[in-house]
Design an enzyme around this catalytic site. Structure first.
Site, PDB file in Angstrom:
ATOM      1  N   LYS A  13       0.820  -1.215   0.000  1.00  0.00           N
ATOM      2  CA  LYS A  13       0.000   0.000   0.000  1.00  0.00           C
ATOM      3  C   LYS A  13       0.858   1.271   0.000  1.00  0.00           C
ATOM      4  O   LYS A  13       0.546   2.216  -0.728  1.00  0.00           O
ATOM      5  CB  LYS A  13      -0.905  -0.036   1.241  1.00  0.00           C
ATOM      6  CG  LYS A  13      -1.834   1.115   1.402  1.00  0.00           C
ATOM      7  CD  LYS A  13      -2.892   0.808   2.445  1.00  0.00           C
ATOM      8  CE  LYS A  13      -2.300   0.562   3.834  1.00  0.00           C
ATOM      9  NZ  LYS A  13      -1.812   1.791   4.494  1.00  0.00           N
ATOM     10  N   ARG A  88      -9.667   2.905   9.435  1.00  0.00           N
ATOM     11  CA  ARG A  88      -9.270   1.563   9.863  1.00  0.00           C
ATOM     12  C   ARG A  88     -10.446   0.738  10.344  1.00  0.00           C
ATOM     13  O   ARG A  88     -10.309  -0.440  10.627  1.00  0.00           O
ATOM     14  CB  ARG A  88      -8.287   1.657  11.028  1.00  0.00           C
ATOM     15  CG  ARG A  88      -6.866   1.809  10.609  1.00  0.00           C
ATOM     16  CD  ARG A  88      -6.001   1.826  11.857  1.00  0.00           C
ATOM     17  NE  ARG A  88      -4.612   2.062  11.523  1.00  0.00           N
ATOM     18  CZ  ARG A  88      -3.778   1.090  11.181  1.00  0.00           C
ATOM     19  NH1 ARG A  88      -4.173  -0.156  11.152  1.00  0.00           N
ATOM     20  NH2 ARG A  88      -2.527   1.381  10.887  1.00  0.00           N
ATOM     21  N   ARG A 127      11.624  -9.927   5.405  1.00  0.00           N
ATOM     22  CA  ARG A 127      12.291  -8.636   5.650  1.00  0.00           C
ATOM     23  C   ARG A 127      13.403  -8.773   6.667  1.00  0.00           C
ATOM     24  O   ARG A 127      13.273  -9.481   7.657  1.00  0.00           O
ATOM     25  CB  ARG A 127      11.283  -7.619   6.193  1.00  0.00           C
ATOM     26  CG  ARG A 127      10.254  -7.180   5.193  1.00  0.00           C
ATOM     27  CD  ARG A 127       9.297  -6.226   5.887  1.00  0.00           C
ATOM     28  NE  ARG A 127       8.210  -5.820   5.014  1.00  0.00           N
ATOM     29  CZ  ARG A 127       7.106  -5.209   5.446  1.00  0.00           C
ATOM     30  NH1 ARG A 127       6.952  -4.966   6.739  1.00  0.00           N
ATOM     31  NH2 ARG A 127       6.174  -4.849   4.595  1.00  0.00           N
ATOM     32  N   ARG A 160      12.892  -8.584  12.575  1.00  0.00           N
ATOM     33  CA  ARG A 160      12.068  -7.953  13.626  1.00  0.00           C
ATOM     34  C   ARG A 160      10.969  -8.878  14.108  1.00  0.00           C
ATOM     35  O   ARG A 160      10.354  -9.581  13.308  1.00  0.00           O
ATOM     36  CB  ARG A 160      11.399  -6.696  13.069  1.00  0.00           C
ATOM     37  CG  ARG A 160      12.283  -5.501  13.058  1.00  0.00           C
ATOM     38  CD  ARG A 160      11.426  -4.281  12.783  1.00  0.00           C
ATOM     39  NE  ARG A 160      12.257  -3.173  12.366  1.00  0.00           N
ATOM     40  CZ  ARG A 160      11.825  -2.164  11.627  1.00  0.00           C
ATOM     41  NH1 ARG A 160      10.577  -2.157  11.193  1.00  0.00           N
ATOM     42  NH2 ARG A 160      12.622  -1.184  11.299  1.00  0.00           N
ATOM     43  N   ARG A 171      -1.815  -9.884  13.231  1.00  0.00           N
ATOM     44  CA  ARG A 171      -2.128  -8.561  12.666  1.00  0.00           C
ATOM     45  C   ARG A 171      -3.125  -8.689  11.519  1.00  0.00           C
ATOM     46  O   ARG A 171      -4.021  -7.860  11.365  1.00  0.00           O
ATOM     47  CB  ARG A 171      -0.857  -7.869  12.165  1.00  0.00           C
ATOM     48  CG  ARG A 171      -0.036  -7.241  13.282  1.00  0.00           C
ATOM     49  CD  ARG A 171       1.384  -6.964  12.855  1.00  0.00           C
ATOM     50  NE  ARG A 171       1.502  -5.897  11.864  1.00  0.00           N
ATOM     51  CZ  ARG A 171       2.568  -5.739  11.077  1.00  0.00           C
ATOM     52  NH1 ARG A 171       3.584  -6.578  11.152  1.00  0.00           N
ATOM     53  NH2 ARG A 171       2.622  -4.746  10.233  1.00  0.00           N
TER      54      ARG A 171
END
Ligand SMILES: [Zn+2]
Length: 215
Positions: A13, A88, A127, A160, A171
């Site tokens: 996004k 949201r 990542r 992370r 999430r």
């Protein structure tokens, strides 16, 4: 042109927001960026928001809405904008519509970048970051030439905890639960467009661009 961009974490996004804003020359209103800037400046709003963000919680609706309202009232955003990171949930979506219609304005298009869960897990799970210089890598799409070390400074790269699979799945569950009513709401208003988000960024952007050309 007023656009809302919706997409799960890992949907790309942020990249699309930048491409759209550069191409159509519209301001980018990112609630995440605004919060980060306010926190850095240590404004009352920033300090309030920080309490929630630090604990990994979402910033409460009313606080978020007040910063969005402030942004919408800025002269540079009066003719159009792209909203990223907001709304949201359905409460925020309805509130946004209210704020705009009070001003006789409306949203032209809402894009939902739709990405399958496996693709998101691969994008986020791969990542890696350098904790010393902040450089970012991806084990598949942008690997470091020094394997697990940073090309720029040699530091060992970190994975992370936010990017680990169980956290990402949590999430996504939260995101999906909140997004569905928003999607239905905009669908009813006839302004929702789903964009296939498993493709690469330039392909995704060209679908959005051609759709915006006809608005
Ligand atoms: Zn580094």
């Amino acid at each position: 042109m007023r656009i809302v961009l919706l997409g799960a974490p890992g949907s790309g996004k942020g990249t699309q927001a930048k491409l759209i804003c550069d191409y159509f020359k519209i301001p980018h209103i990112s609630t995440g960026d605004i919060f980060r800037a306010e926190i850095k400046k240590m404004t009352p709003l920033g300090l309030e928001a920080k309490k929630y963000i630090q604990r990994g919680n979402l910033v409460p609706d009313d606080l978020t809405i007040s910063i969005v309202k402030e942004s919408l009232n800025k002269s540079e955003n009066s003719d159009g904008f792209l909203l990223d990171g907001f709304p949201r949930n359905i409460y925020q979506a309805k509130k946004l519509n209210l704020l705009l219609t009070e001003d006789k304005k409306y949203i032209d298009k809402v894009y939902l970048i739709d990405v399958t869960q496996d693709v998101i897990l691969e994008r986020i799970g791969g990542r890696r970051y350098c904790s010393r210089c902040g450089a970012s890598y991806h084990i598949r799409f942008n690997p470091s030439k020094l394997d697990d070390r940073c090309e720029a400074c040699g530091e060992v790269l970190i994975h992370r905890s936010d990017d680990k699979e169980d956290i990402v799945l949590d999430r996504l569950t939260v995101y999906n639960k909140a997004i569905q009513p928003i999607v239905n709401y905009y669908k009813k208003l006839g302004i929702l467009e789903k964009i296939h988000g498993d493709a690469n960024p330039s392909e995704i952007f060209s679908s959005i661009r051609s759709s915006l050309m006809v608005v």
